[in-house]
Design an enzyme around this catalytic site. Sequence first.
Site, PDB file in Angstrom:
ATOM      1  N   CYS A 134      44.862  38.922  43.308  1.00 27.13           N
ATOM      2  CA  CYS A 134      45.989  39.842  43.119  1.00 27.13           C
ATOM      3  C   CYS A 134      45.878  40.649  41.830  1.00 27.13           C
ATOM      4  O   CYS A 134      46.644  41.579  41.618  1.00 27.13           O
ATOM      5  CB  CYS A 134      47.294  39.058  43.094  1.00 27.13           C
ATOM      6  SG  CYS A 134      47.345  37.868  41.749  1.00 27.13           S
ATOM      7  N   ASP A 186      46.507  39.479  38.811  1.00 28.22           N
ATOM      8  CA  ASP A 186      47.409  38.983  37.768  1.00 28.22           C
ATOM      9  C   ASP A 186      46.621  38.270  36.667  1.00 28.22           C
ATOM     10  O   ASP A 186      45.600  37.637  36.930  1.00 28.22           O
ATOM     11  CB  ASP A 186      48.447  38.024  38.362  1.00 28.22           C
ATOM     12  CG  ASP A 186      49.455  38.765  39.231  1.00 28.22           C
ATOM     13  OD1 ASP A 186      49.403  40.000  39.253  1.00 28.22           O
ATOM     14  OD2 ASP A 186      50.283  38.100  39.866  1.00 28.22           O
ATOM     15  N   CYS A 199      53.342  38.054  38.996  1.00 30.73           N
ATOM     16  CA  CYS A 199      54.462  37.968  39.926  1.00 30.73           C
ATOM     17  C   CYS A 199      55.551  37.025  39.396  1.00 30.73           C
ATOM     18  O   CYS A 199      55.367  36.360  38.374  1.00 30.73           O
ATOM     19  CB  CYS A 199      53.960  37.495  41.282  1.00 30.73           C
ATOM     20  SG  CYS A 199      53.357  35.798  41.243  1.00 30.73           S
ATOM     21  N   CYS A 249      49.604  30.870  42.785  1.00 24.66           N
ATOM     22  CA  CYS A 249      50.009  31.471  41.505  1.00 24.66           C
ATOM     23  C   CYS A 249      50.142  30.406  40.419  1.00 24.66           C
ATOM     24  O   CYS A 249      50.074  30.722  39.227  1.00 24.66           O
ATOM     25  CB  CYS A 249      51.339  32.200  41.649  1.00 24.66           C
ATOM     26  SG  CYS A 249      51.388  33.354  43.027  1.00 24.66           S
TER      27      CYS A 249
HETATM   28 FE1  FES Z   1      49.240  37.009  41.558  1.00 27.99          FE
HETATM   29 FE2  FES Z   1      51.199  35.384  41.961  1.00 27.99          FE
HETATM   30  S1  FES Z   1      50.643  37.062  43.212  1.00 27.99           S
HETATM   31  S2  FES Z   1      49.634  35.186  40.508  1.00 27.99           S
END
Ligand code: FES
Length: 125
Positions: A34, A36, A61, A105
């Site tokens: 994602c 992140d 997120c 996550c």
């Molecule tokens: Fe990327 Fe949660 S969607 S860490």
Amino acid sequence: MRYSKKVIQHFKSPHNQGQIKNADAVGQAGNPACGDVMKIYLKIKKQENIISDIKFETLGCVAAIAVSSALTDIVKGKTLEKAMKITKDKIVKDLGGLPWQKIHCSMLGVEALKDAIAKYQKNNF
Ligand code: FES
């Protein structure tokens, strides 16, 4: 998808968010799926090997921010040895669970913490 009350509280008012100037170690982890990213800053009480302060910066997120915040609460004041044993399951449990789509996550926090501790140990032993 529903989040627990505790997840929402941590997301809305994250604990220990920010940087530590002159941190003893900084760890980082990213989720390639994602994009992140999370950074963990540690201040260590050297003689006892205790995490005296911890802060995080997370670009991510709701779940990633809640996990980061809960993680800092859990490990603050713990020895490095105990902090290394923290698992994502412990954090998820502490948060009252996460939707299954968001379980991945919870990896970010533990990985960033372990990266910071490993870097500290490499530089101090
Ligand atoms: Fe990327 Fe949660 S969607 S860490």
